[in-house]
Design a protein around this motif. Structure first.
Motif, short mmCIF file in Angstrom:
data_model
loop_
_atom_site.label_atom_id
_atom_site.label_comp_id
_atom_site.label_asym_id
_atom_site.label_seq_id
_atom_site.Cartn_x
_atom_site.Cartn_y
_atom_site.Cartn_z
N LYS A 189 0.88 -1.23 -0.05
CA LYS A 189 -0.01 -0.07 -0.09
C LYS A 189 0.76 1.41 0.03
CE LYS A 189 -3.83 -2.28 2.48
NZ LYS A 189 -4.83 -2.04 3.57
N GLY A 190 2.02 1.01 0.17
CA GLY A 190 3.07 2.28 0.25
C GLY A 190 3.00 3.20 1.38
N ASN A 191 3.20 4.45 1.19
CA ASN A 191 2.99 5.26 2.39
C ASN A 191 2.41 6.60 1.85
OD1 ASN A 191 5.17 6.61 1.14
ND2 ASN A 191 6.50 5.79 3.18
N ARG A 192 2.28 7.52 2.58
CA ARG A 192 1.62 8.87 2.14
C ARG A 192 2.64 9.58 1.40
NH1 ARG A 192 -2.61 11.47 4.48
NH2 ARG A 192 -1.38 13.40 4.45
N ALA A 193 3.85 9.58 1.79
CA ALA A 193 4.88 10.40 0.93
C ALA A 193 4.99 9.86 -0.45
CB ALA A 193 6.21 10.36 1.56
N ILE A 194 4.76 8.55 -0.74
CA ILE A 194 4.93 8.19 -2.18
C ILE A 194 3.79 8.52 -3.03
CG2 ILE A 194 4.88 5.85 -3.46
CD1 ILE A 194 6.39 4.56 -1.36
N TRP A 195 2.76 8.47 -2.60
CA TRP A 195 1.36 8.83 -3.49
C TRP A 195 1.42 10.40 -3.53
CZ3 TRP A 195 1.11 4.83 -5.58
CH2 TRP A 195 1.00 3.37 -4.55
N SER A 196 1.89 11.10 -2.35
CA SER A 196 1.73 12.65 -2.59
C SER A 196 2.90 13.03 -3.63
CB SER A 196 2.19 13.20 -1.21
OG SER A 196 2.08 14.76 -1.31
N VAL A 197 4.18 12.63 -3.52
CA VAL A 197 4.94 13.02 -4.48
C VAL A 197 4.72 12.61 -6.28
CG1 VAL A 197 7.54 12.69 -5.31
CG2 VAL A 197 6.62 12.81 -2.70
N LEU A 198 4.15 11.30 -6.00
CA LEU A 198 3.88 10.69 -7.37
C LEU A 198 2.65 11.63 -8.01
CD1 LEU A 198 3.70 6.87 -7.00
CD2 LEU A 198 5.29 8.22 -8.45
N LEU A 199 1.64 12.18 -7.22
CA LEU A 199 0.57 12.91 -7.66
C LEU A 199 1.28 14.20 -8.26
CD1 LEU A 199 -2.30 13.80 -7.89
CD2 LEU A 199 -2.27 14.58 -5.55
N TYR A 200 2.21 14.87 -7.61
CA TYR A 200 2.80 16.22 -7.73
C TYR A 200 3.62 15.70 -9.25
CZ TYR A 200 6.32 19.65 -7.93
OH TYR A 200 7.47 20.77 -8.27
N CYS A 201 4.28 14.87 -9.28
CA CYS A 201 4.98 14.61 -10.55
C CYS A 201 4.21 14.31 -11.88
CB CYS A 201 6.02 13.15 -10.38
SG CYS A 201 7.35 13.49 -9.07
N THR A 202 3.13 13.62 -11.62
CA THR A 202 2.15 13.56 -12.73
C THR A 202 1.85 14.86 -13.24
OG1 THR A 202 0.50 12.91 -11.29
CG2 THR A 202 1.66 11.04 -12.40
N VAL A 203 1.41 15.65 -12.41
CA VAL A 203 0.77 17.02 -12.59
C VAL A 203 1.90 17.76 -13.45
CG1 VAL A 203 -0.11 19.18 -11.78
CG2 VAL A 203 -1.01 17.10 -10.79
N GLN A 204 3.10 17.73 -12.96
CA GLN A 204 4.18 18.52 -13.58
C GLN A 204 4.31 18.07 -15.21
OE1 GLN A 204 5.68 21.37 -11.95
NE2 GLN A 204 3.76 21.10 -10.71
N ILE A 205 4.30 16.86 -15.34
CA ILE A 205 4.43 16.44 -16.74
C ILE A 205 3.20 16.35 -17.47
CG2 ILE A 205 6.63 15.39 -16.20
CD1 ILE A 205 5.47 12.68 -16.13
#
Length: 593
Positions: A189-205
């Motif tokens: 399930k990962g953790n909050r930091a992983i999904w938060s940074v991935l959300l940010y990265c996908t928005v940036q690109i």
């Protein structure tokens, strides 16, 4: 008892044989006595001390350890072979040496691995993160971690989170996505930091296809942060999904999400930047009050007013101003600057003058931007006396000093009105104030000569005065001069300007200058002058002074032919065409009848 002992010993040697056979299945190397004897010693020691059951257990653990160690070693060998460069590239490895992927001893702790991964990102080798993550996994397995242990999963989650944060801080957004795709099946399930940074990265690109998935996994672990809220609003604004935004606000309230005023303003700015005014209105409405930690501030109201100004809605901007006052917030200079700009763009100049007066009424002092914006409005409305009055008011104020935009606005206004003399006066004042004008301002003054018809000599006098003030003549200068001279029917002077521009002004006329003058002559049915221009361009082309494209040659031929000089124009056309093909020149001194 003796029978049981013999049975146990026989079982032991049978187990040792199976261990040796299972090791051979993984690694085909030979097993000598030094590899088997430690197993025998361990078994005998456990048998004599603790009994049969513990002895068999010790043997099983030892066999499992040997098997796992061999598997790890083989996996390392396969991984190195997989990432080894092709044989054709190995020959040139010294000439084109690629950055080496570091290998680390298995005794490194998690933090050391994370630091090394971040260093790899800093070195610009983020694309190698999947390989390094595998190296860290293999070292953990060699240290005794089980493949399905929770400790191994937590370690890999920590490593991936470090990689993602490092990639995000160094704007290696795609490399972050690649690292996640490589580790997707190993982090649970990962953790909050992983999904938060991935959300940010996908928005940036702008990889919006996975934004919703990452946000859902983030919310499954707790309430999103303010930054996460801004990122998902960015996704919804891109999709123009007003329904999704309403659902987001409802879910955020349920999860207990509280967004700061700063992040609220960022979300509003994201919507306006994506031209999603309807989503910005939802965020500014009552539906969003339960999500935000405080009331909307002046920055938020200004953001909404800017959005309405961009849409050209003056009434909506005034409505925002009233809401701001109802919330007992004082409008700022930025507020009035946005409102002034909206009124000027909407050509509501009297309303702009009223808003300008409200600045002082609210206890603020108008700044240079306010004066320049209103001055531009008056200039567009051809209300030059009022624009000049604003300039005089700025001059008399000890705290205001006209800037480049102020002078540029008023000079262009007078030049567009044909008041070249007045534009020159303000230009001299601008230079005396220590503000150097650019080519645009010089050419604006020169362009004023074509608004109000002036004699050819007067146009040339304006040119020389501008040169004395710092104008560097160019082909743009020649274009302005020809436009002004043609307006006074000074064709001979315009032709002489082209012929002497190289010596007197230091400018070699381009082919478009010849085209401009020839078209003006043809439009006014001055056939002989149009043909003279064509001939002058042909001679310049023969002398190598100008490059004539085929399209320009065709245009000049068409202009002269339309005036009834088709035969002479065809001769000049063939001459220039032969020159383009490298044929010997045929033009000598073609007489123009």
């Amino acid at each position: 008892m003796a029978f049981l002992s013999m049975f146990h010993v026989s079982s032991f040697f049978l187990a040792v044989g199976k261990v040796a056979d299972s090791q051979q299945l993984v690694s085909p190397r030979e097993h000598n006595s030094q590899e088997i004897l430690p197993l025998i010693d361990a078994f005998l020691e456990a048998f004599l001390t603790f009994g049969t059951l513990l002895a068999v257990t010790s043997l099983a653990r030892a066999a499992k350890g040997c098997l796992a160690a061999d598997r790890v070693q083989v996996k390392k060998t396969e991984l190195k072979a997989k990432h080894a460069p092709p044989a054709a590239l190995q020959k040139h490895s010294k000439a084109r040496e690629r950055p080496a992927i570091p290998t680390f001893p298995s005794s490194l702790k998690r933090k050391t691995w994370c630091d090394q991964m971040v260093q790899v990102i800093r070195d610009g080798r983020a694309a190698s993160l999947p390989t390094i993550l595998d190296e860290a996994r293999l070292c953990a397995l060699s240290d005794g971690l089980s493949l399905r242990s929770r400790e191994l999963e937590e370690m890999e989650i920590e490593h991936l989170a470090s990689c993602l944060r490092g990639c995000a801080s160094h704007q290696a957004f795609r490399e972050a996505i690649w690292a996640y795709e490589h580790m997707e099946g190993r982090i649970g399930k990962g953790n909050r930091a992983i999904w938060s940074v991935l959300l940010y990265c996908t928005v940036q690109i702008s990889d919006f296809d996975r934004c919703k998935l990452f946000f859902e996994r983030l919310c499954a672990l707790g309430a999103p942060s303010g930054k996460d809220f801004v990122n998902i609003v960015n996704f919804l604004a891109h999709k123009r999904d007003a329904t999704g935004l309403l659902q987001l606000l409802s879910d955020a309230t349920t999860l207990g999400c509280r967004v700061s005023t700063f992040d609220w303003n960022r979300a509003l700015a994201v919507c306006t930047r994506n031209n999603a005014l309807d989503l910005a209105e939802i965020l500014a409405g009552s539906e969003a009050c339960s999500v935000f930690a405080a009331e909307m501030d002046v920055v938020g109201f200004n953001t909404m007013m800017k959005a309405y100004s961009t849409a050209g809605s003056t009434s909506s901007c005034l409505a925002v101003l009233e809401k701001m006052r109802a919330a007992r917030l004082s409008p700022s200079n930025t507020t009035f600057g946005i409102l002034l700009d909206c009124c000027v763009k909407a050509k509501e100049y009297d309303l702009a003058a009223y808003v300008f007066g409200q600045i002082q009424h609210c206890g603020l002092k108008p700044n240079v931007v306010h004066y320049t914006t209103l001055m531009k409005g008056f200039a567009d409305a051809h209300r030059l006396p009022e624009a000049t009055a604003l300039l005089e008011e700025m001059r008399s104020s000890p705290s205001l000093r006209p800037d480049f935009m102020t002078f540029s606005t008023i000079i262009k206004a007078y030049a567009d009105h044909g008041s070249t003399e007045r534009a020159l006066e303000i230009l001299k004042e601008m230079i005396a104030s220590g503000i150097p004008p650019d080519g645009f301002i010089f050419h604006s003054v020169l362009g004023g000569c074509s608004v109000r018809r002036m004699k050819g000599d007067e146009v040339v006098d304006v040119l020389h005065e501008l040169i004395s003030l710092g104008l560097k003549p160019s082909n743009a200068t020649l274009g302005c001069l020809i436009r002004a001279l043609v307006g006074t029917r000074s064709f001979d002077m315009a032709m002489n300007l082209i012929l002497t521009a190289s010596e007197e002004l230091g400018v070699q006329p381009q082919a478009r200058i010849y085209v401009q003058l020839a078209k003006s002559c043809a439009d006014l049915n001055y056939a002989k002058k149009a043909l003279e221009v064509y001939q002058a361009m042909a001679r310049a082309a023969l002398d190598g002074k100008v490059q004539v494209h085929e399209s320009i040659n065709l245009r000049l031929h068409r202009y002269c032919s339309s005036c009834g000089r088709g035969e002479e124009a065809s001769f000049l056309f063939n001459t220039v065409s032969n020159l383009q093909r490298g044929a010997p020149p045929a033009l000598k001194h073609h007489a123009v009848q």
